[in-house]
Scaffold this motif. Structure first.
Motif, PDB file in Angstrom:
ATOM      1  N   VAL A 138      23.607 -41.247-129.326  1.00  9.93           N
ATOM      2  CA  VAL A 138      22.336 -40.414-129.199  1.00  9.93           C
ATOM      3  C   VAL A 138      21.186 -41.455-129.537  1.00  9.93           C
ATOM      4  CG1 VAL A 138      23.271 -38.583-130.251  1.00  9.93           C
ATOM      5  CG2 VAL A 138      22.595 -40.289-131.831  1.00  9.93           C
ATOM      6  N   GLN A 139      21.496 -42.789-129.481  1.00 12.68           N
ATOM      7  CA  GLN A 139      20.261 -43.824-129.579  1.00 12.68           C
ATOM      8  C   GLN A 139      19.896 -44.027-130.791  1.00 12.68           C
ATOM      9  OE1 GLN A 139      18.043 -42.552-125.651  1.00 12.68           O
ATOM     10  NE2 GLN A 139      20.028 -42.999-124.667  1.00 12.68           N
ATOM     11  N   LEU A 140      20.420 -43.822-131.710  1.00 14.72           N
ATOM     12  CA  LEU A 140      19.870 -43.978-133.145  1.00 14.72           C
ATOM     13  C   LEU A 140      20.648 -45.070-133.752  1.00 14.72           C
ATOM     14  CD1 LEU A 140      19.561 -40.221-134.098  1.00 14.72           C
ATOM     15  CD2 LEU A 140      17.658 -41.715-133.384  1.00 14.72           C
ATOM     16  N   GLU A 141      20.984 -46.184-133.143  1.00 14.35           N
ATOM     17  CA  GLU A 141      21.758 -47.351-134.047  1.00 14.35           C
ATOM     18  C   GLU A 141      20.757 -47.824-134.940  1.00 14.35           C
ATOM     19  OE1 GLU A 141      21.357 -47.318-130.644  1.00 14.35           O
ATOM     20  OE2 GLU A 141      22.734 -48.241-129.764  1.00 14.35           O
ATOM     21  N   GLY A 142      21.287 -48.057-136.117  1.00  7.96           N
ATOM     22  CA  GLY A 142      20.350 -48.720-137.208  1.00  7.96           C
ATOM     23  C   GLY A 142      19.756 -47.682-138.113  1.00  7.96           C
ATOM     24  N   LEU A 143      19.842 -46.389-137.923  1.00 11.69           N
ATOM     25  CA  LEU A 143      19.239 -45.286-138.665  1.00 11.69           C
ATOM     26  C   LEU A 143      20.207 -44.812-139.459  1.00 11.69           C
ATOM     27  CD1 LEU A 143      16.566 -43.773-136.341  1.00 11.69           C
ATOM     28  CD2 LEU A 143      16.290 -45.740-137.869  1.00 11.69           C
ATOM     29  N   ASP A 144      21.417 -45.364-139.625  1.00 12.82           N
ATOM     30  CA  ASP A 144      22.398 -44.342-140.229  1.00 12.82           C
ATOM     31  C   ASP A 144      22.068 -44.126-142.005  1.00 12.82           C
ATOM     32  OD1 ASP A 144      22.624 -47.457-140.483  1.00 12.82           O
ATOM     33  OD2 ASP A 144      24.800 -47.260-140.964  1.00 12.82           O
ATOM     34  N   LYS A 145      21.486 -45.037-142.516  1.00 18.70           N
ATOM     35  CA  LYS A 145      21.159 -45.104-143.791  1.00 18.70           C
ATOM     36  C   LYS A 145      19.965 -44.123-144.266  1.00 18.70           C
ATOM     37  CE  LYS A 145      24.135 -48.527-145.447  1.00 18.70           C
ATOM     38  NZ  LYS A 145      24.282 -49.255-144.105  1.00 18.70           N
ATOM     39  N   SER A 152      11.660 -38.857-137.309  1.00 18.92           N
ATOM     40  CA  SER A 152      10.656 -37.856-136.502  1.00 18.92           C
ATOM     41  C   SER A 152      11.254 -36.675-135.835  1.00 18.92           C
ATOM     42  CB  SER A 152      10.171 -38.659-135.385  1.00 18.92           C
ATOM     43  OG  SER A 152      11.267 -38.704-134.226  1.00 18.92           O
ATOM     44  N   GLY A 153      10.801 -35.646-135.394  1.00 15.81           N
ATOM     45  CA  GLY A 153      11.438 -34.398-134.990  1.00 15.81           C
ATOM     46  C   GLY A 153      12.467 -34.885-133.853  1.00 15.81           C
ATOM     47  N   GLY A 154      12.148 -35.608-133.156  1.00 13.04           N
ATOM     48  CA  GLY A 154      13.009 -35.981-131.932  1.00 13.04           C
ATOM     49  C   GLY A 154      14.357 -36.539-132.464  1.00 13.04           C
ATOM     50  N   GLN A 155      14.244 -37.481-133.428  1.00 12.47           N
ATOM     51  CA  GLN A 155      15.336 -38.099-133.883  1.00 12.47           C
ATOM     52  C   GLN A 155      16.132 -37.024-134.829  1.00 12.47           C
ATOM     53  OE1 GLN A 155      12.989 -41.140-136.159  1.00 12.47           O
ATOM     54  NE2 GLN A 155      13.566 -42.817-134.896  1.00 12.47           N
ATOM     55  N   ARG A 156      15.509 -36.384-135.535  1.00 16.19           N
ATOM     56  CA  ARG A 156      16.456 -35.226-136.091  1.00 16.19           C
ATOM     57  C   ARG A 156      17.265 -34.450-135.146  1.00 16.19           C
ATOM     58  NH1 ARG A 156      12.092 -32.897-140.511  1.00 16.19           N
ATOM     59  NH2 ARG A 156      10.955 -34.782-141.007  1.00 16.19           N
ATOM     60  N   GLY A 179      12.643 -26.527-129.112  1.00 12.55           N
ATOM     61  CA  GLY A 179      11.575 -25.602-129.725  1.00 12.55           C
ATOM     62  C   GLY A 179      10.654 -26.129-130.458  1.00 12.55           C
ATOM     63  N   ALA A 180      10.988 -26.992-131.441  1.00  9.34           N
ATOM     64  CA  ALA A 180      10.017 -27.559-132.412  1.00  9.34           C
ATOM     65  C   ALA A 180       9.539 -28.976-131.996  1.00  9.34           C
ATOM     66  CB  ALA A 180      10.891 -27.768-133.785  1.00  9.34           C
ATOM     67  N   LEU A 181       9.623 -29.187-130.796  1.00 10.11           N
ATOM     68  CA  LEU A 181       9.206 -30.630-130.507  1.00 10.11           C
ATOM     69  C   LEU A 181       7.839 -30.278-129.535  1.00 10.11           C
ATOM     70  CD1 LEU A 181      12.723 -32.266-129.571  1.00 10.11           C
ATOM     71  CD2 LEU A 181      11.465 -32.377-131.366  1.00 10.11           C
ATOM     72  N   ASP A 182       6.907 -31.571-129.452  1.00  8.04           N
ATOM     73  CA  ASP A 182       6.049 -31.444-128.593  1.00  8.04           C
ATOM     74  C   ASP A 182       6.387 -31.930-127.372  1.00  8.04           C
ATOM     75  OD1 ASP A 182       5.771 -34.167-128.306  1.00  8.04           O
ATOM     76  OD2 ASP A 182       4.926 -34.184-130.510  1.00  8.04           O
ATOM     77  N   ALA A 183       5.460 -31.526-126.541  1.00  8.17           N
ATOM     78  CA  ALA A 183       5.921 -31.389-124.604  1.00  8.17           C
ATOM     79  C   ALA A 183       6.139 -32.552-124.261  1.00  8.17           C
ATOM     80  CB  ALA A 183       4.617 -30.846-123.986  1.00  8.17           C
ATOM     81  N   GLN A 184       5.818 -33.735-124.711  1.00  9.97           N
ATOM     82  CA  GLN A 184       6.035 -35.074-124.317  1.00  9.97           C
ATOM     83  C   GLN A 184       7.460 -35.505-124.589  1.00  9.97           C
ATOM     84  OE1 GLN A 184       3.982 -37.397-122.753  1.00  9.97           O
ATOM     85  NE2 GLN A 184       5.362 -38.968-122.594  1.00  9.97           N
ATOM     86  N   VAL A 185       8.002 -35.048-125.708  1.00 12.57           N
ATOM     87  CA  VAL A 185       9.260 -35.478-126.435  1.00 12.57           C
ATOM     88  C   VAL A 185      10.137 -34.581-125.704  1.00 12.57           C
ATOM     89  CG1 VAL A 185      10.590 -35.575-128.429  1.00 12.57           C
ATOM     90  CG2 VAL A 185       8.305 -36.043-128.619  1.00 12.57           C
ATOM     91  N   ARG A 186       9.701 -33.298-125.580  1.00 12.93           N
ATOM     92  CA  ARG A 186      10.646 -32.218-124.940  1.00 12.93           C
ATOM     93  C   ARG A 186      11.061 -32.437-123.692  1.00 12.93           C
ATOM     94  NH1 ARG A 186       8.703 -26.134-124.876  1.00 12.93           N
ATOM     95  NH2 ARG A 186       8.564 -26.421-127.106  1.00 12.93           N
ATOM     96  N   ARG A 187      10.090 -32.985-122.757  1.00 13.12           N
ATOM     97  CA  ARG A 187      10.603 -33.460-121.180  1.00 13.12           C
ATOM     98  C   ARG A 187      11.441 -34.583-121.556  1.00 13.12           C
ATOM     99  NH1 ARG A 187       5.974 -31.256-119.655  1.00 13.12           N
ATOM    100  NH2 ARG A 187       4.742 -32.893-120.332  1.00 13.12           N
ATOM    101  N   GLU A 188      11.343 -35.604-122.246  1.00 11.80           N
ATOM    102  CA  GLU A 188      12.398 -36.761-122.168  1.00 11.80           C
ATOM    103  C   GLU A 188      13.589 -36.396-122.821  1.00 11.80           C
ATOM    104  OE1 GLU A 188      10.717 -39.846-125.204  1.00 11.80           O
ATOM    105  OE2 GLU A 188       8.743 -40.009-123.969  1.00 11.80           O
ATOM    106  N   LEU A 189      13.821 -35.728-123.829  1.00 12.68           N
ATOM    107  CA  LEU A 189      14.794 -35.148-124.377  1.00 12.68           C
ATOM    108  C   LEU A 189      15.775 -34.274-123.308  1.00 12.68           C
ATOM    109  CD1 LEU A 189      14.394 -34.456-127.876  1.00 12.68           C
ATOM    110  CD2 LEU A 189      15.973 -36.306-127.316  1.00 12.68           C
ATOM    111  N   ARG A 190      15.098 -33.636-122.370  1.00 15.76           N
ATOM    112  CA  ARG A 190      15.688 -32.566-121.576  1.00 15.76           C
ATOM    113  C   ARG A 190      16.300 -33.759-120.583  1.00 15.76           C
ATOM    114  NH1 ARG A 190      11.486 -29.370-118.077  1.00 15.76           N
ATOM    115  NH2 ARG A 190      10.678 -28.314-120.219  1.00 15.76           N
ATOM    116  N   ARG A 191      16.137 -34.572-119.849  1.00 16.50           N
ATOM    117  CA  ARG A 191      16.974 -35.171-118.872  1.00 16.50           C
ATOM    118  C   ARG A 191      18.076 -36.012-119.909  1.00 16.50           C
ATOM    119  NH1 ARG A 191      17.338 -34.499-114.862  1.00 16.50           N
ATOM    120  NH2 ARG A 191      16.418 -32.256-115.031  1.00 16.50           N
TER     121      ARG A 191
END
Lengths: 360, 288, 255
Positions: A138-145, A152-156, A179-191
């Motif tokens: 999920v491309q969140l390396e280094g955020l484990d702690k 951010s919303g997208g990271q959550r 639902g809870a993300l803004d339009a920009q992040v939304r499109r990225e996450l969709r793909r």
């Protein structure tokens, strides 16, 4: 013999999820009425509908968070309703993520593994391994702690997804994942979500009220309204051949006009054209997309409209017009618009792909 | 099991502890019953143990009537004082930034975490016979300790936080926008206060005053220190209860106690009504 | 200004007064057997009662928020009774119940348990006084707990017990701690509801606030102020420790 083998390979993938006649009422309010549908193995299925259509309730029935009043749910042939929530092994991503705020990202992801019975619980090293792998996925390396509050919303959202995937779910359930993300992040996450699904290869059901999202993302779309399944099909099928005026309206902008079908002919406001195949006879409602019209050159034939206003919007033109006194909004690409269309003038149009439904 | 609907209507259950539901309910009822309801029942039971006559008799005694009067007087002075102070303090804390603000809030809260006995003690240290100002007061013939003034001071200190505590979070939540709007529309400071600020906080203010009053009338520890318990002169109703009880006049003690218990119940009812009707206009921390 | 008059000035007196007798005077007051016993009793029993109120309060809050039953709202309102009932009233009522001839005192006495006029009586009174503090701090947290979070735990395979232990409990823990500290602070200073049932035997069941009253009656102002100040400081230290714990908990679960 050879032929049989070829047949086997091309046979449709086996049905993974089978929902039969599910009904559920909250007090007197019927949330689901006799809903039946199937999802194939590894399919990406969207449950689409306006709020109150029962789509979230259906998802929660699949998760086991609601018990239906009637009906059957089978997964890979197994009676799913007989299983308690925690034995279903569905990975659910909640609308507001529902992360455990007192746990770190890593602890959140590992939760499903750490609560297993001692005999089934992987060792510490294995859990750490799995968490690291999922973080990478999920491309969140280094955020484990980090704690959820530090993301951010997208990271959550991605942590929630990793947490759901950690239990190696038999099915992934997503409730309004963007639902809870803004339009920009939304499109990225969709793909990204679609790619993730294809890689993980797990049957996925997701709930959304955004038709664009459903059509863009899903293999098939189930459209619900007032607790009933209205239509089930590929994005193309439902967009090109909406089963009801509601579906037509819900999937995009719509122009609607009353008309009459007589034999093979369709009459609208003095204009007559060929009726689409299989159109019902008698008084009908005619639906078409505002951008799917042909403008006749001056002196040509077509449905007469009185233009009230023309507004340029980037490359597109919006035309406010009246047909026999009823307002209608059309869209055209600049170049396709015949010269001389302006307020106060009349222009004739031909709907290119009208859908015809029997008048209510 | 129809009696016990788990969770709330609409959505499915929260944590499902089906087997434990009746057990928990029974245990809770037992705890609340024995610990909280039983004492209340005992007060009335004991008060009426020898019939209505015996109940009313001690309440008609001049000492009892004097105690009731004194209790009302003390509350009538200290509650309005604290209401005014509460509004002013909440306004200052919620609307202005100043040095020592958190210190101010700490001091407002302090009486809550002090023993009521200490709240009484401090006044004796100031004004008692051997207090800082004691000799001076004696020379001028002013009596504070063992007199109504002392009772008012002790009560005021103990009940100081109630109104302010109620208003501060509410006014912080509401912000100053409405007041600013009123000012831009040409309203003066006092007009703004009476027409905008006060209506916005009236239910919370009432709530705070209600709790403040209940405590003021029922306070025991602080007043017992400054009162000297001179029967008929410096005994408030709670002190009167103690005096009677220590004299083994149990029916009288419980009769007086029943009045206070009734006051407590009335407060509880009004408080609950306020919470149900106006929960939106009370601050989130309305339960202290 | 008002605050200065009503709070600060009196407190100054409390802080300064003990020094009149000098450090040795303070020391000799604090090391009196009676004072030590009273302080130990007050803080010890308060601690015990506040600790007992944690499970009792949690269970009550749980029942009130998670189960629907007839009369729930009335019972909810009744939880506040110890707040609303004047302490002296509670004191004599509890004494009447747990005294040797009381409804519960008599059967308990037959079992060989003396429930009044000793530390057990003090404990009962402090339970009564402290319970609403725990319930009222935990209840809103339990109420507002995001249901999705619990459902998430469920879909991830957690059993009911695991859900409670790993998800619900950590969420209400800060509230439990602050409820405990409120109950504890109140219990240490409690006077009215305790003195009737305590028996007030020096060295055995005499609480610190009562000792202040006794010293005042003997016009030992400095001694009374010393005990009062000691109580204040010990409570302050205890609350500081609790706040520290709270801070650690809060850091783990920043919203």
């Amino acid at each position: 013999m050879n032929f049989r083998q070829a047949d086997d390979i091309s046979a449709p993938t086996p049905t993974a999820l089978e929902i039969k006649g599910i009904s559920k009422a909250f007090g007197r309010f019927p949330a689901l009425k006799q809903v039946s549908l199937q999802a194939k193995d590894k399919e990406f299925l969207a449950l689409l509908g306006p709020s109150g259509s029962g789509k979230t309730t259906l998802l929660r029935v699949l998760a086991g968070l609601e018990t239906p009043d009637a009906g059957e749910v089978r997964f890979a042939g197994e009676d799913f309703l007989a299983l308690p929530v925690r034995r279903r092994k569905v990975g659910m991503v909640f609308q507001h993520y529902a992360l455990f705020r007192h746990m770190t990202v890593a602890q959140n992801i590992a939760f499903g593994l750490t609560v297993r019975k001692r005999a089934e619980k992987p060792g510490k090293a294995e859990i750490a391994d799995r968490v690291a792998h999922l973080l990478q996925l999920v491309q969140l390396e280094g955020l484990d702690k980090r704690y959820p509050s530090q993301l951010s919303g997208g990271q959550r959202q991605r942590v929630a997804l990793a947490r759901a995937l950690a239990i190696e779910p038999r099915m992934l359930l997503l409730d309004e994942p963007f639902g809870a993300l803004d339009a920009q992040v939304r499109r990225e996450l969709r793909r990204w979500l679609r790619e993730l699904h294809d890689r993980a290869g797990v049957t996925t059901v997701f709930v959304t009220h955004d038709q664009e999202e459903a059509l863009d993302l899903a293999d098939r779309v189930a459209i619900l309204k007032d607790g009933e399944l209205i239509q089930l099909g590929t994005p193309n099928e439902v967009y090109e051949h909406p089963a009801t005026p509601f579906v037509f309206d819900f999937l995009g902008q719509a122009c609607r006009l009353p008309g009459v079908v007589d034999g093979g002919r369709l009459r609208i406001a003095g204009w007559e054209g060929e009726a689409p195949a299989g159109a019902p006879q008698g008084p009908v409602e005619v639906f078409f997309r505002p951008d799917e019209v042909a403008f006749a050159p001056p002196g040509g034939t077509g449905l007469a409209t009185q233009v009230r206003g023309v507004a340029q919007r980037g490359p597109d033109v919006r035309i406010d017009c009246h047909v026999e006194g009823a307002p209608m909004e059309l869209q055209a690409h600049g170049p396709s618009l015949p010269p001389g269309v302006g307020p106060g003038l009349s222009v004739r149009i031909t709907p290119l792909r009208p859908q015809v439904y029997a008048a209510a | 099991m129809t009696l016990l609907r788990q969770g709330f209507a609409g959505r499915g259950p929260l944590v499902r502890l089906p087997g434990l539901a009746p057990l928990f309910l029974a245990l809770t009822l037992l705890v609340l019953g024995v610990l909280i309801v039983l004492p209340l029942g005992v007060v009335f039971h004991q008060a009426f143990a020898r019939g209505l006559e015996a109940y009313l008799e001690p309440l008609k005694q001049p000492d009892a009537l004097a105690a009731i009067r004194l209790t009302l007087v003390v509350a009538a002075i200290s509650v309005p004082l604290n209401a005014v102070f509460g509004v002013a303090a909440a306004w200052a804390v919620a609307r202005f930034e100043f040095r020592g603000k958190s210190l101010l809030v700490t001091f407002i809260d302090l009486p809550f975490s002090m023993s009521p006995v200490v709240s009484g003690l401090v006044w004796v240290l100031l004004f008692g016979a051997q207090g800082w100002f004691g000799p001076w007061l004696q020379d001028h013939g002013v009596k504070i300790i063992f007199a109504t003034t002392g009772l008012v001071l002790a009560t005021t200190l103990v009940t100081l936080p109630f109104v302010a505590r109620e208003l501060i979070p509410l006014m912080q939540d509401q912000g100053a926008d409405e007041e600013a709007a009123a000012l831009t529309l040409g309203a003066g400071g006092w007009t703004t206060f009476f027409r905008v600020t006060l209506p916005n906080i009236k239910w919370a203010l009432l709530y705070g005053v209600l709790l403040c009053n209940a405590r003021a009338m029922g306070e025991f520890g602080a007043v017992s220190v400054v009162s000297g318990s001179v029967r008929g002169l410096t005994t408030t109703l709670p002190l009167h209860v103690e005096v009677l009880y220590n004299d083994y006049e149990f029916v009288g003690a419980f009769a007086a106690a029943s009045i206070l218990a009734g006051l407590g119940l009335l407060t509880l009812v009004l408080k609950t009504v306020l919470e149900w009707r106006h929960s939106g206009e009370l601050s989130a921390s309305r339960r202290h | 200004m008002w605050l200065g008059l009503v709070v600060v000035l009196p407190l100054t007196a409390l802080v300064l007064r003990p020094w009149e007798v000098g450090l040795s005077g303070i020391w000799s007051t604090l090391t009196e057997d009676r004072v030590l016993a009273a302080l130990r009793l007050s803080f010890g029993v308060s601690l015990l009662a506040a600790l007992t109120n944690i499970p009792l309060g949690l269970m009550t809050a749980w029942t009130l928020t998670r189960y629907e039953f007839p009369g729930r709202r009335v019972i909810d309102a009744l939880v506040d009774l110890p707040f609303a009932l004047p302490t002296a009233v509670a004191g004599i009522a509890l004494t009447a119940i747990y005294g040797p001839t009381g409804v519960l005192g008599e059967p308990l006495a037959k079992l060989g348990i003396k429930a009044a006029y000793n530390p057990i009586g003090i404990y009962i009174a402090l339970l009564f006084i402290g319970l609403p503090f725990v319930v009222r701090t935990v209840q809103p947290v339990l109420q507002d707990l995001d249901r999705e979070v619990e459902e998430a735990a469920q879909t991830l395979g957690a059993t009911n017990l695991q859900r409670f232990r790993l998800v619900v409990l950590p969420a209400v823990l800060p509230a439990l701690v602050s409820g405990f500290s409120l109950a504890f602070a109140r219990a240490v200073g409690e006077y009215g509801s305790v003195i009737f049932i305590a028996g007030n035997m020096p060295l055995k069941s005499e609480i610190a606030p009562l000792l202040i009253v006794i010293k005042l009656e003997q016009y030992d102002y400095a001694g009374a102020a010393t005990v009062g100040l000691a109580m204040l400081l010990i409570s302050f230290g205890a609350l500081l420790a609790v706040n520290g714990l709270q801070l650690v908990l809060a850091r783990r679960g920043r919203a």
